[in-house]
Enzyme design. Structure first.
Site, short mmCIF file in Angstrom:
data_model
loop_
_atom_site.label_atom_id
_atom_site.label_comp_id
_atom_site.label_asym_id
_atom_site.label_seq_id
_atom_site.Cartn_x
_atom_site.Cartn_y
_atom_site.Cartn_z
N GLU A 1 -24.77 -10.36 -31.28
CA GLU A 1 -24.46 -8.99 -31.71
C GLU A 1 -24.21 -9.34 -33.59
O GLU A 1 -22.77 -9.78 -33.38
CB GLU A 1 -24.45 -8.00 -31.23
CG GLU A 1 -24.37 -6.56 -32.06
CD GLU A 1 -23.35 -5.46 -31.76
OE1 GLU A 1 -23.51 -4.64 -31.33
OE2 GLU A 1 -22.46 -6.32 -30.84
N ASP B 1 -22.45 -9.87 -27.46
CA ASP B 1 -21.60 -8.18 -27.83
C ASP B 1 -20.98 -8.78 -28.89
O ASP B 1 -19.70 -9.19 -28.51
CB ASP B 1 -21.41 -7.53 -26.72
CG ASP B 1 -20.77 -6.03 -27.00
OD1 ASP B 1 -21.79 -5.39 -27.42
OD2 ASP B 1 -19.65 -6.33 -26.87
C1 NOJ Z 1 -22.19 -3.20 -29.29
C2 NOJ Z 1 -23.21 -2.94 -27.76
O1 NOJ Z 1 -24.23 -2.58 -28.27
C3 NOJ Z 1 -22.51 -1.70 -27.57
O2 NOJ Z 1 -23.04 -0.12 -26.95
C4 NOJ Z 1 -20.94 -1.37 -27.19
O3 NOJ Z 1 -20.54 0.04 -27.58
C5 NOJ Z 1 -20.30 -2.03 -28.02
N1 NOJ Z 1 -21.17 -3.59 -28.66
C6 NOJ Z 1 -18.66 -2.28 -27.79
O4 NOJ Z 1 -18.88 -3.40 -26.26
#
Ligand code: NOJ
Ligand code: CA
Length: 562
Positions: A291, A231
């Site tokens: 991500e 993430d």
């Molecule tokens: C990316 C995640 O996909 C999202 O849902 C989240 O709110 C943020 N990172 C913070 O962790």
């Protein structure tokens, strides 16, 4: 007797070793030496919304386990489960309070082990979500960190004095619309959080943080997980001197003046940390998905590492932001394909408007959903789907501010309604609550669930679901779609995107009509002998093979028999 005992011990041990070899370790390289994840299609599951086994309105791990046959039949290779760890759920799991346990709302560790074992039986890998940038403010590390300036974990987070009374240390802002610094009256310092105040950023410059976090990955690898989706990787590090970010033109969706996130994002230190994390993953043959929000392919390339020693699968989140046009797609795919890195295509996830809604024209919505599947699932690369995409699930945005669950939706209402709309329950049937739960679900099911649901679509060979299944089946069985190079065709056609995937003497032709009108695509490179593989209804023209007649948003796939 003794002999029998020995044999029993050997057998028992053998079984245990087999059972303890992780999914990843069991996967052999293919004929071309490619690891399993290069052919794979990953399927993202938002656990709150997939299937509710205990009818409390919230999905859970046993719910997922009960649907693994569906997942297998769909034709995906691995599931990525978004955070299912203990969490106060301020950001629905992205605020983790214990990295090595399961939130009771989702089940127990025994439920996880069962999910893992049942997945393995079906040859489905399990990927977990690793929230690297921050923990929950209820994590024991943060509770201790906050307890005093001299606590053992104080330096595990980013604490600083303010610039002056009521003045935060610098001008950085949180992406969720709040200040990025929260003052702690007890210890008279501010802590930094790129996301909500309940998500304090970890201090990755502290070696103890890195060790604890790396050990977390080992904990799950040993339990059989095949890898992690990382993430918010680009926010792991921030400048130590806390330099102010430069001002940028315009205002953001929260009504604040924009700044350029120069000193709190995408720092070079991220890459060094990813290389170290990758070394740990390699010990377990695990895969790291990222991500990775980037502004172009060259920036995305950085996340693979110069020597392919960082993330194996940094997500291409650029594709979903492009205009719906052959020209834009052609250029992007060409750039990705010539980047020398393995592409990872994604068109939907829990943070963006569902692809069905994003591309809909109001008239050919299902056809467009099928066309997008025929496009991104036949490209060279790994693909990541989002649950419900295969049904044509649409966004169901909250109708009023009181309905909003996602805090960011309340903060940016009505400019942005938050992310609830793309996180609604999976649509299993046309019955009550779409068959997700007997209890009222945590988010409402849209009326379109009556038509777009697994039970109904299974009965219709032309449904979005059956089209996804057919494309996924082809993708797994056609060597050219698995291994083949990508050759774009008809580069000047403004309406039709066409390409070949070629592997040894095998060839698959893909022709996609991105327009709402009938099109006749002339493929000069086509040779006699094409055998249709799959089509929306599009067909070969009267000349037998060089012309393809496509209906609005139609697609055509054929294989060349050589
Ligand atoms: C990316 C995640 O996909 C999202 O849902 C989240 O709110 C943020 N990172 C913070 O962790
Ligand atoms: Ca439940």
């Amino acid at each position: 007797m003794r002999k029998h005992m020995d044999l029993a011990v050997v057998l028992l041990f053998g079984t245990m070793i087999l059972a303890s070899a992780s999914f990843a370790q069991q996967q052999a390289l293919d004929a071309e030496g490619h690891p399993w994840w290069q052919h794979a299609v990953f399927y993202e599951i938002y656990p709150r919304s997939f299937a509710d086994s205990n009818n409390d309105g919230i999905g859970d791990l046993n719910g997922i386990t009960s649907k693994l046959d569906y997942v297998r039949k769909l034709g995906v290779d691995a599931i990525w489960i978004t955070p299912c760890f203990p969490s106060p759920q301020v950001d629905f799991g992205y605020d983790v309070s214990d990295y090595e346990a399961i939130d009771p709302m989702y089940g127990t560790m025994a439920d996880f082990d069962r999910l893992s074992a049942e997945s393995r039986k079906r040859n489905i890998g399990v990927i977990l979500d690793f929230v690297v940038n921050h923990t929950s403010d209820q994590h024991k590390w943060f509770l201790d960190s906050k307890s005093s300036k001299s606590s053992a974990h104080r330096d595990w987070y980013i604490w600083r004095d303010g610039k002056g009374p009521n003045q935060p240390p610098n001008n950085w802002t949180s992406t969720f619309g709040t200040a990025a610094w929260t003052y702690d009256a007890a210890t008279k310092q501010y802590y930094y959080h790129y996301f909500y105040p309940q998500q304090p950023d970890l201090n990755w410059r502290n070696a103890a943080v890195e060790k604890a976090m790396f050990d977390t990955t080992r904990f799950w690898y040993k339990r059989g997980v095949a890898g992690f989706r990382l993430d918010a990787v680009d926010t792991m590090y921030e400048r130590e001197d806390l330099k102010d970010n430069p001002a940028a033109p315009g205002m953001d969706k929260f009504g604040r003046p924009n700044t350029e996130e120069k000193y709190n994002k995408k720092l070079p230190e991220v890459h060094a940390a990813l290389r170290r994390l990758r070394k740990v993953a390699d010990e377990y043959n695990a895969v790291l998905i990222g991500e990775t929000w980037t502004s172009d392919v060259s920036q995305l390339k950085d996340y693979y590492g110069e020597h392919n020693d960082e993330l194996q699968l940094p997500m291409d989140l650029l594709l979903n932001g492009l205009p719906f046009s052959p020209d834009a797609y052609r250029k992007h795919v060409a750039a990705m394909d010539s980047s020398g890195r393995w592409p990872v295509y994604v068109i939907s996830n829990h943070d963006m408007t569902r692809s069905y809604t994003r591309y809909a024209d109001g008239q050919h919505n299902d056809e467009i959903a099928k066309l997008m599947a025929a496009f991104y699932l036949t490209l060279r690369g790994t693909a990541i789907m989002y649950y419900g995409e295969e049904l044509g699930m649409e966004n169901n945005d909250p109708k009023s501010k009181d309905e909003v669950q996602d805090p960011v939706g309340r903060l940016s209402w009505p400019t942005d309604k938050g992310r609830d709309g793309e996180r609604t329950p999976m649509q299993w049937t046309s019955g009550t609550n779409a068959g997700f739960s007997e209890h009222q679900p945590w988010l409402p099911v849209p009326p379109s669930a009556k038509r777009h649901n697994v039970a109904s679509e299974e009965k219709d060979p032309h449904s979005v679901l059956e089209t996804y299944r057919s494309i996924l089946a082809l993708r797994h069985h056609q060597p050219a779609l698995i291994e083949g190079d990508y050759f774009p065709l008809n580069n000047d056609d403004p309406n039709v995107l066409a390409y070949l995937r070629r592997y040894k003497n095998q060839e698959v032709l893909v022709v996609l009509n991105f327009s709402g009108r009938n099109q006749e695509a002339r493929i000069e490179e086509a040779a006699a002998g094409y055998i249709s593989l799959l089509s929306s209804g599009a067909k070969l023209g009267p000349d037998g093979y060089k012309t393809i007649l496509l209906e609005p948003f139609g697609f055509y796939m054929a294989r060349l028999q050589k």
